[in-house]
Design a protein around this motif. Structure first.
Motif, PDB file in Angstrom:
ATOM      1  N   ALA A   7     -10.781 -11.622  22.345  1.00 30.31           N
ATOM      2  CA  ALA A   7     -11.586 -11.871  21.140  1.00 30.31           C
ATOM      3  C   ALA A   7     -12.366 -13.170  21.312  1.00 30.31           C
ATOM      4  O   ALA A   7     -11.855 -14.145  21.857  1.00 30.31           O
ATOM      5  CB  ALA A   7     -10.694 -11.956  19.910  1.00 30.31           C
ATOM      6  N   ASN A   8     -13.617 -13.188  20.835  1.00 31.50           N
ATOM      7  CA  ASN A   8     -14.456 -14.372  20.954  1.00 31.50           C
ATOM      8  C   ASN A   8     -14.018 -15.477  19.998  1.00 31.50           C
ATOM      9  O   ASN A   8     -14.151 -16.642  20.288  1.00 31.50           O
ATOM     10  CB  ASN A   8     -15.917 -14.017  20.676  1.00 31.50           C
ATOM     11  N   ASN A   9     -13.530 -15.110  18.838  1.00 27.62           N
ATOM     12  CA  ASN A   9     -13.119 -16.081  17.831  1.00 27.62           C
ATOM     13  C   ASN A   9     -11.605 -16.047  17.665  1.00 27.62           C
ATOM     14  O   ASN A   9     -10.907 -15.317  18.346  1.00 27.62           O
ATOM     15  CB  ASN A   9     -13.779 -15.759  16.484  1.00 27.62           C
ATOM     16  N   ASN A  10     -11.123 -16.847  16.757  1.00 29.27           N
ATOM     17  CA  ASN A  10      -9.723 -16.779  16.378  1.00 29.27           C
ATOM     18  C   ASN A  10      -9.514 -15.483  15.608  1.00 29.27           C
ATOM     19  O   ASN A  10      -9.966 -15.346  14.484  1.00 29.27           O
ATOM     20  CB  ASN A  10      -9.375 -17.962  15.465  1.00 29.27           C
ATOM     21  N   ALA A  11      -8.857 -14.539  16.193  1.00 31.42           N
ATOM     22  CA  ALA A  11      -8.649 -13.246  15.546  1.00 31.42           C
ATOM     23  C   ALA A  11      -7.155 -12.996  15.379  1.00 31.42           C
ATOM     24  O   ALA A  11      -6.356 -13.362  16.235  1.00 31.42           O
ATOM     25  CB  ALA A  11      -9.291 -12.128  16.354  1.00 31.42           C
ATOM     26  N   THR A  12      -6.811 -12.365  14.269  1.00 27.01           N
ATOM     27  CA  THR A  12      -5.424 -12.064  13.962  1.00 27.01           C
ATOM     28  C   THR A  12      -5.324 -10.625  13.498  1.00 27.01           C
ATOM     29  O   THR A  12      -6.181 -10.146  12.760  1.00 27.01           O
ATOM     30  CB  THR A  12      -4.895 -12.990  12.843  1.00 27.01           C
ATOM     31  N   VAL A  13      -4.277  -9.954  13.933  1.00 25.79           N
ATOM     32  CA  VAL A  13      -3.968  -8.609  13.438  1.00 25.79           C
ATOM     33  C   VAL A  13      -2.779  -8.750  12.504  1.00 25.79           C
ATOM     34  O   VAL A  13      -1.757  -9.337  12.867  1.00 25.79           O
ATOM     35  CB  VAL A  13      -3.615  -7.652  14.596  1.00 25.79           C
ATOM     36  N   ILE A  14      -2.942  -8.256  11.288  1.00 31.09           N
ATOM     37  CA  ILE A  14      -1.854  -8.284  10.313  1.00 31.09           C
ATOM     38  C   ILE A  14      -1.540  -6.848   9.949  1.00 31.09           C
ATOM     39  O   ILE A  14      -2.408  -6.112   9.493  1.00 31.09           O
ATOM     40  CB  ILE A  14      -2.241  -9.092   9.059  1.00 31.09           C
ATOM     41  N   ASP A  15      -0.310  -6.452  10.165  1.00 24.80           N
ATOM     42  CA  ASP A  15       0.119  -5.083   9.893  1.00 24.80           C
ATOM     43  C   ASP A  15       0.904  -5.072   8.588  1.00 24.80           C
ATOM     44  O   ASP A  15       1.968  -5.678   8.484  1.00 24.80           O
ATOM     45  CB  ASP A  15       0.975  -4.583  11.057  1.00 24.80           C
ATOM     46  N   PHE A  16       0.344  -4.409   7.560  1.00 19.82           N
ATOM     47  CA  PHE A  16       1.017  -4.248   6.276  1.00 19.82           C
ATOM     48  C   PHE A  16       1.559  -2.836   6.207  1.00 19.82           C
ATOM     49  O   PHE A  16       0.825  -1.878   6.409  1.00 19.82           O
ATOM     50  CB  PHE A  16       0.032  -4.434   5.115  1.00 19.82           C
ATOM     51  N   MET A  17       2.831  -2.720   5.938  1.00 21.77           N
ATOM     52  CA  MET A  17       3.440  -1.407   5.769  1.00 21.77           C
ATOM     53  C   MET A  17       3.943  -1.312   4.333  1.00 21.77           C
ATOM     54  O   MET A  17       4.823  -2.076   3.936  1.00 21.77           O
ATOM     55  CB  MET A  17       4.577  -1.209   6.763  1.00 21.77           C
ATOM     56  N   PHE A  18       3.329  -0.432   3.544  1.00 18.74           N
ATOM     57  CA  PHE A  18       3.707  -0.241   2.147  1.00 18.74           C
ATOM     58  C   PHE A  18       4.465   1.067   2.015  1.00 18.74           C
ATOM     59  O   PHE A  18       4.013   2.101   2.496  1.00 18.74           O
ATOM     60  CB  PHE A  18       2.468  -0.182   1.249  1.00 18.74           C
ATOM     61  N   GLU A  19       5.612   1.008   1.385  1.00 22.37           N
ATOM     62  CA  GLU A  19       6.380   2.208   1.075  1.00 22.37           C
ATOM     63  C   GLU A  19       6.451   2.325  -0.437  1.00 22.37           C
ATOM     64  O   GLU A  19       6.956   1.427  -1.104  1.00 22.37           O
ATOM     65  CB  GLU A  19       7.791   2.120   1.650  1.00 22.37           C
ATOM     66  N   THR A  20       5.905   3.402  -0.979  1.00 19.92           N
ATOM     67  CA  THR A  20       5.952   3.621  -2.421  1.00 19.92           C
ATOM     68  C   THR A  20       6.671   4.926  -2.694  1.00 19.92           C
ATOM     69  O   THR A  20       6.612   5.852  -1.905  1.00 19.92           O
ATOM     70  CB  THR A  20       4.544   3.692  -3.043  1.00 19.92           C
ATOM     71  N   ASN A  21       7.338   4.966  -3.801  1.00 22.72           N
ATOM     72  CA  ASN A  21       7.981   6.195  -4.252  1.00 22.72           C
ATOM     73  C   ASN A  21       7.905   6.195  -5.776  1.00 22.72           C
ATOM     74  O   ASN A  21       8.857   5.822  -6.457  1.00 22.72           O
ATOM     75  CB  ASN A  21       9.430   6.273  -3.770  1.00 22.72           C
ATOM     76  N   LEU A  22       6.743   6.542  -6.275  1.00 23.89           N
ATOM     77  CA  LEU A  22       6.539   6.518  -7.721  1.00 23.89           C
ATOM     78  C   LEU A  22       7.373   7.595  -8.389  1.00 23.89           C
ATOM     79  O   LEU A  22       7.318   8.756  -8.022  1.00 23.89           O
ATOM     80  CB  LEU A  22       5.062   6.742  -8.060  1.00 23.89           C
ATOM     81  N   ARG A  23       8.127   7.200  -9.369  1.00 22.46           N
ATOM     82  CA  ARG A  23       8.897   8.146 -10.164  1.00 22.46           C
ATOM     83  C   ARG A  23       8.490   8.071 -11.629  1.00 22.46           C
ATOM     84  O   ARG A  23       8.960   8.834 -12.443  1.00 22.46           O
ATOM     85  CB  ARG A  23      10.386   7.881 -10.011  1.00 22.46           C
ATOM     86  N   THR A  24       7.609   7.131 -11.940  1.00 23.02           N
ATOM     87  CA  THR A  24       7.102   6.964 -13.293  1.00 23.02           C
ATOM     88  C   THR A  24       5.718   7.585 -13.365  1.00 23.02           C
ATOM     89  O   THR A  24       4.883   7.347 -12.494  1.00 23.02           O
ATOM     90  CB  THR A  24       7.016   5.460 -13.651  1.00 23.02           C
ATOM     91  N   ASP A  25       5.478   8.382 -14.411  1.00 25.80           N
ATOM     92  CA  ASP A  25       4.160   9.002 -14.571  1.00 25.80           C
ATOM     93  C   ASP A  25       3.120   7.980 -15.011  1.00 25.80           C
ATOM     94  O   ASP A  25       3.434   6.932 -15.557  1.00 25.80           O
ATOM     95  CB  ASP A  25       4.236  10.130 -15.612  1.00 25.80           C
ATOM     96  N   ASN A  26       1.854   8.326 -14.787  1.00 25.86           N
ATOM     97  CA  ASN A  26       0.692   7.551 -15.207  1.00 25.86           C
ATOM     98  C   ASN A  26       0.649   6.165 -14.568  1.00 25.86           C
ATOM     99  O   ASN A  26       0.465   5.158 -15.229  1.00 25.86           O
ATOM    100  CB  ASN A  26       0.620   7.449 -16.735  1.00 25.86           C
ATOM    101  N   GLU A  27       0.803   6.154 -13.253  1.00 26.98           N
ATOM    102  CA  GLU A  27       0.656   4.922 -12.492  1.00 26.98           C
ATOM    103  C   GLU A  27      -0.264   5.166 -11.305  1.00 26.98           C
ATOM    104  O   GLU A  27      -0.279   6.243 -10.729  1.00 26.98           O
ATOM    105  CB  GLU A  27       2.004   4.433 -11.951  1.00 26.98           C
ATOM    106  N   GLU A  28      -1.022   4.130 -10.959  1.00 19.77           N
ATOM    107  CA  GLU A  28      -1.831   4.115  -9.749  1.00 19.77           C
ATOM    108  C   GLU A  28      -1.510   2.814  -9.035  1.00 19.77           C
ATOM    109  O   GLU A  28      -1.476   1.762  -9.658  1.00 19.77           O
ATOM    110  CB  GLU A  28      -3.321   4.185 -10.071  1.00 19.77           C
ATOM    111  N   TRP A  29      -1.269   2.868  -7.743  1.00 17.12           N
ATOM    112  CA  TRP A  29      -0.954   1.680  -6.964  1.00 17.12           C
ATOM    113  C   TRP A  29      -2.118   1.379  -6.026  1.00 17.12           C
ATOM    114  O   TRP A  29      -2.557   2.236  -5.266  1.00 17.12           O
ATOM    115  CB  TRP A  29       0.321   1.899  -6.166  1.00 17.12           C
ATOM    116  N   ILE A  30      -2.588   0.136  -6.121  1.00 20.05           N
ATOM    117  CA  ILE A  30      -3.749  -0.312  -5.356  1.00 20.05           C
ATOM    118  C   ILE A  30      -3.389  -1.633  -4.695  1.00 20.05           C
ATOM    119  O   ILE A  30      -2.708  -2.462  -5.293  1.00 20.05           O
ATOM    120  CB  ILE A  30      -4.969  -0.499  -6.279  1.00 20.05           C
ATOM    121  N   VAL A  31      -3.838  -1.832  -3.478  1.00 19.12           N
ATOM    122  CA  VAL A  31      -3.685  -3.126  -2.818  1.00 19.12           C
ATOM    123  C   VAL A  31      -5.082  -3.700  -2.592  1.00 19.12           C
ATOM    124  O   VAL A  31      -6.022  -2.970  -2.286  1.00 19.12           O
ATOM    125  CB  VAL A  31      -2.903  -3.012  -1.485  1.00 19.12           C
TER     126      VAL A  31
END
Length: 134
Positions: A15-39
């Motif tokens: 990489a030409n610049n200071n580069a970083t890889v960040i790995d986000f692992m999200f585990e969701t298990n919605l059991r409640t109705d009328n929800e939206e999950w956004i990051v």
């Protein structure tokens, strides 16, 4: 829900610049109705409402934020990636599966992780939204 974060610096020879890889692992298990999950991913980037998504990994599509349209018309499919950039920085989000994405504020990428509705949202499906039935 659970979030795991792994951060790795990219060696300078790749990489030409200071580069970083960040790995986000999200585990969701919605059991409640009328929800939206956004990051929301945020960086000091002045993208001016312009962001890019891929078209099945082959081409890029450019999208422009329009304040005169509702949020649902600002969300686009992200088969594998979304990115924003300015003259000095670029932020790219990679996904292992298709998700909805938007850039609703300068320097941000929003990704829809999960959705569970008890009733129809009047946006064309004609039924409740339960993509995550266990």
């Amino acid at each position: 829900w659970k979030r795991t974060v792994v951060e790795k610096k990219i060696p300078p020879k790749f990489a030409n610049n200071n580069a970083t890889v960040i790995d986000f692992m999200f585990e969701t298990n919605l059991r409640t109705d009328n929800e939206e999950w956004i990051v929301r991913f945020q960086a000091p980037i002045s993208n001016g409402g312009v962001f890019h998504t891929d078209l099945n990994g082959f081409n890029f599509d450019t999208h422009y934020f329009r304040a005169d349209l509702p949020i649902q018309s600002q969300v686009f499919p992200m088969p594998t990636l979304a990115s924003i950039e300015d003259s000095g920085l670029r932020m790219t989000i990679l996904s292992e599966h298709s998700q909805g994405t938007a850039s609703l504020q300068d320097g941000t990428i929003d990704v829809w992780l999960d959705r569970r509705l008890r009733q129809d949202d009047d946006r064309g499906l004609g039924e409740a939204m339960r993509d995550n039935v266990p």
